[in-house]
Design a protein around this motif. Structure first.
Motif, PDB file in Angstrom:
ATOM      1  N   ASP A  87      15.235  18.653 -26.394  1.00  8.72           N
ATOM      2  CA  ASP A  87      14.435  19.208 -27.481  1.00  8.72           C
ATOM      3  C   ASP A  87      13.543  18.129 -28.086  1.00  8.72           C
ATOM      4  O   ASP A  87      13.986  17.010 -28.359  1.00  8.72           O
ATOM      5  CB  ASP A  87      15.339  19.765 -28.586  1.00  8.72           C
ATOM      6  CG  ASP A  87      16.041  21.049 -28.167  1.00  8.72           C
ATOM      7  OD1 ASP A  87      15.699  21.606 -27.121  1.00  8.72           O
ATOM      8  OD2 ASP A  87      16.949  21.492 -28.905  1.00  8.72           O
ATOM      9  N   GLY A  88      12.293  18.464 -28.297  1.00  5.35           N
ATOM     10  CA  GLY A  88      11.364  17.562 -28.958  1.00  5.35           C
ATOM     11  C   GLY A  88      10.757  16.497 -28.086  1.00  5.35           C
ATOM     12  O   GLY A  88       9.873  15.759 -28.546  1.00  5.35           O
ATOM     13  N   TYR A  89      11.201  16.399 -26.827  1.00  2.00           N
ATOM     14  CA  TYR A  89      10.649  15.337 -25.972  1.00  2.00           C
ATOM     15  C   TYR A  89       9.198  15.623 -25.626  1.00  2.00           C
ATOM     16  O   TYR A  89       8.818  16.739 -25.275  1.00  2.00           O
ATOM     17  CB  TYR A  89      11.444  15.194 -24.680  1.00  2.00           C
ATOM     18  CG  TYR A  89      10.748  14.285 -23.680  1.00  2.00           C
ATOM     19  CD1 TYR A  89      10.760  12.913 -23.854  1.00  2.00           C
ATOM     20  CD2 TYR A  89      10.024  14.817 -22.606  1.00  2.00           C
ATOM     21  CE1 TYR A  89      10.087  12.073 -22.967  1.00  2.00           C
ATOM     22  CE2 TYR A  89       9.357  13.991 -21.718  1.00  2.00           C
ATOM     23  CZ  TYR A  89       9.388  12.618 -21.908  1.00  2.00           C
ATOM     24  OH  TYR A  89       8.723  11.799 -21.031  1.00  2.00           O
ATOM     25  N   LEU A  90       8.372  14.573 -25.708  1.00  2.00           N
ATOM     26  CA  LEU A  90       6.993  14.607 -25.254  1.00  2.00           C
ATOM     27  C   LEU A  90       6.756  13.381 -24.371  1.00  2.00           C
ATOM     28  O   LEU A  90       7.348  12.328 -24.601  1.00  2.00           O
ATOM     29  CB  LEU A  90       6.016  14.581 -26.433  1.00  2.00           C
ATOM     30  CG  LEU A  90       6.059  15.771 -27.399  1.00  2.00           C
ATOM     31  CD1 LEU A  90       5.122  15.509 -28.578  1.00  2.00           C
ATOM     32  CD2 LEU A  90       5.668  17.054 -26.688  1.00  2.00           C
ATOM     33  N   PRO A  91       5.911  13.479 -23.384  1.00  2.00           N
ATOM     34  CA  PRO A  91       5.617  12.316 -22.537  1.00  2.00           C
ATOM     35  C   PRO A  91       5.066  11.155 -23.358  1.00  2.00           C
ATOM     36  O   PRO A  91       4.368  11.351 -24.353  1.00  2.00           O
ATOM     37  CB  PRO A  91       4.563  12.853 -21.557  1.00  2.00           C
ATOM     38  CG  PRO A  91       4.803  14.329 -21.524  1.00  2.00           C
ATOM     39  CD  PRO A  91       5.220  14.697 -22.905  1.00  2.00           C
ATOM     40  N   ASP A  92       5.404   9.941 -22.939  1.00  2.00           N
ATOM     41  CA  ASP A  92       4.857   8.742 -23.584  1.00  2.00           C
ATOM     42  C   ASP A  92       3.391   8.582 -23.227  1.00  2.00           C
ATOM     43  O   ASP A  92       2.986   8.809 -22.082  1.00  2.00           O
ATOM     44  CB  ASP A  92       5.625   7.493 -23.131  1.00  2.00           C
ATOM     45  CG  ASP A  92       7.047   7.461 -23.654  1.00  2.00           C
ATOM     46  OD1 ASP A  92       7.298   8.060 -24.705  1.00  2.00           O
ATOM     47  OD2 ASP A  92       7.904   6.842 -22.995  1.00  2.00           O
ATOM     48  N   ARG A  93       2.609   8.155 -24.212  1.00  2.00           N
ATOM     49  CA  ARG A  93       1.187   7.881 -23.995  1.00  2.00           C
ATOM     50  C   ARG A  93       0.967   6.390 -24.246  1.00  2.00           C
ATOM     51  O   ARG A  93       1.181   5.896 -25.352  1.00  2.00           O
ATOM     52  CB  ARG A  93       0.321   8.740 -24.914  1.00  2.00           C
ATOM     53  CG  ARG A  93       0.487  10.242 -24.650  1.00  2.00           C
ATOM     54  CD  ARG A  93      -0.403  11.079 -25.561  1.00  2.00           C
ATOM     55  NE  ARG A  93      -1.812  10.829 -25.312  1.00  2.00           N
ATOM     56  CZ  ARG A  93      -2.531  11.424 -24.367  1.00  2.00           C
ATOM     57  NH1 ARG A  93      -1.967  12.311 -23.563  1.00  2.00           N
ATOM     58  NH2 ARG A  93      -3.815  11.154 -24.212  1.00  2.00           N
ATOM     59  N   ILE A  94       0.584   5.687 -23.191  1.00  2.00           N
ATOM     60  CA  ILE A  94       0.472   4.229 -23.235  1.00  2.00           C
ATOM     61  C   ILE A  94      -1.000   3.851 -23.266  1.00  2.00           C
ATOM     62  O   ILE A  94      -1.754   4.145 -22.325  1.00  2.00           O
ATOM     63  CB  ILE A  94       1.155   3.605 -22.001  1.00  2.00           C
ATOM     64  CG1 ILE A  94       2.621   4.041 -21.922  1.00  2.00           C
ATOM     65  CG2 ILE A  94       1.049   2.083 -22.062  1.00  2.00           C
ATOM     66  CD1 ILE A  94       3.285   3.682 -20.606  1.00  2.00           C
ATOM     67  N   THR A  95      -1.404   3.215 -24.346  1.00  2.00           N
ATOM     68  CA  THR A  95      -2.775   2.726 -24.464  1.00  2.00           C
ATOM     69  C   THR A  95      -2.779   1.207 -24.344  1.00  2.00           C
ATOM     70  O   THR A  95      -1.737   0.549 -24.496  1.00  2.00           O
ATOM     71  CB  THR A  95      -3.405   3.146 -25.797  1.00  2.00           C
ATOM     72  OG1 THR A  95      -2.572   2.668 -26.868  1.00  2.00           O
ATOM     73  CG2 THR A  95      -3.504   4.665 -25.894  1.00  2.00           C
ATOM     74  N   ALA A  96      -3.934   0.659 -24.080  1.00  2.00           N
ATOM     75  CA  ALA A  96      -4.045  -0.783 -23.920  1.00  2.00           C
ATOM     76  C   ALA A  96      -3.875  -1.485 -25.266  1.00  2.00           C
ATOM     77  O   ALA A  96      -4.329  -0.992 -26.306  1.00  2.00           O
ATOM     78  CB  ALA A  96      -5.391  -1.140 -23.314  1.00  2.00           C
ATOM     79  N   ALA A  97      -3.203  -2.634 -25.240  1.00  2.00           N
ATOM     80  CA  ALA A  97      -3.091  -3.478 -26.434  1.00  2.00           C
ATOM     81  C   ALA A  97      -4.426  -4.180 -26.674  1.00  2.00           C
ATOM     82  O   ALA A  97      -5.393  -4.000 -25.925  1.00  2.00           O
ATOM     83  CB  ALA A  97      -1.968  -4.492 -26.244  1.00  2.00           C
TER      84      ALA A  97
END
Length: 224
Positions: free
Chosen positions: A197-207
């Protein structure tokens, strides 16, 4: 995000409810996507009606899915956001990734020039079968180098890492994580968490330095 029916590969973009149904996602689709799903269902039915008994048609704004086995129509009207809850709490929708091009991934994996370390970089790998590539990266800013660390990859290397994750998922479809690019963002789908429940894919942006921290839950090893 993308969803697909269990044991299929056709992915459709949707929003999903926070709570799962028996571990499966509960999606809502835009009208244009709902039309694509209807076309896909009808195509599958025409190809193999025993395996795919359902058909779908639009009548104005109402989508009717005829569940042949139950001999009853499911009339789906759009909600206040003009989205359609197809298979609401009855179909086995799973979070997934859009299909990637195997040839394009193979081309990235074969581009050895991308995997030459630059200053201060180390080589890291997840040695699944002894043949997996080693990727140049900087160590985690928080942990330094350890199994708890998350390597930070240049964009050109990150593209190869994402291609490798996709290629691995094709080889080992059961339980593999998924990854894809959404513009300049990497989307990671944790296969072990998709039913929570509540899981969403991680979104990885550049540092700020332009590097991507990929695989915080992976067991990265030093390869050099």
């Amino acid at each position: 995000m993308y969803v697909a029916l269990a044991d299929t590969t056709q992915a459709f973009p949707a929003t999903i409810e926070d709570e799962r149904w028996n571990g499966f996602a509960v999606p809502q689709f835009r009208r244009t996507v709902a039309e694509s799903i209807a076309l896909w269902l009808n195509t599958m039915h025409d190809h193999d009606p025993d395996e795919w008994p359902d058909t779908a048609t639009f009548d104005g704004d109402v989508l009717t899915v005829l569940e042949t086995e139950e001999h009853r129509p499911d009339r789906i009207e759009p909600d206040e956001n003009n989205r359609y809850a197809i298979g609401y709490r009855g179909w086995c929708w799973e979070l997934t990734a859009p299909p990637t091009d195997p040839q394009a991934d193979a081309g990235l994996l074969a581009d050895s020039a991308r995997l030459v370390p630059e200053d201060d970089e180390i080589l890291v790998t997840i040695n699944i079968d002894g043949t997996d590539p080693a990727f140049p990266a900087l160590a985690s800013e928080i942990h330094g180098w350890s199994r708890a660390g998350c390597p930070r990859f240049r964009r050109t290397v990150a593209e190869v890492v994402v291609a490798w994750i996709s290629d691995t998922a094709r080889k080992y479809p059961e339980g593999s994580d998924l990854a894809y690019w959404d513009g300049d963002t990497i989307v990671m789908v944790d296969h072990q968490a998709i039913g929570e429940d509540g899981y969403l894919p991680d979104r990885i942006t550049a540092a700020e330095d332009g590097r991507f921290s990929i695989g915080a839950n992976f067991e990265w090893e030093r390869a050099d």
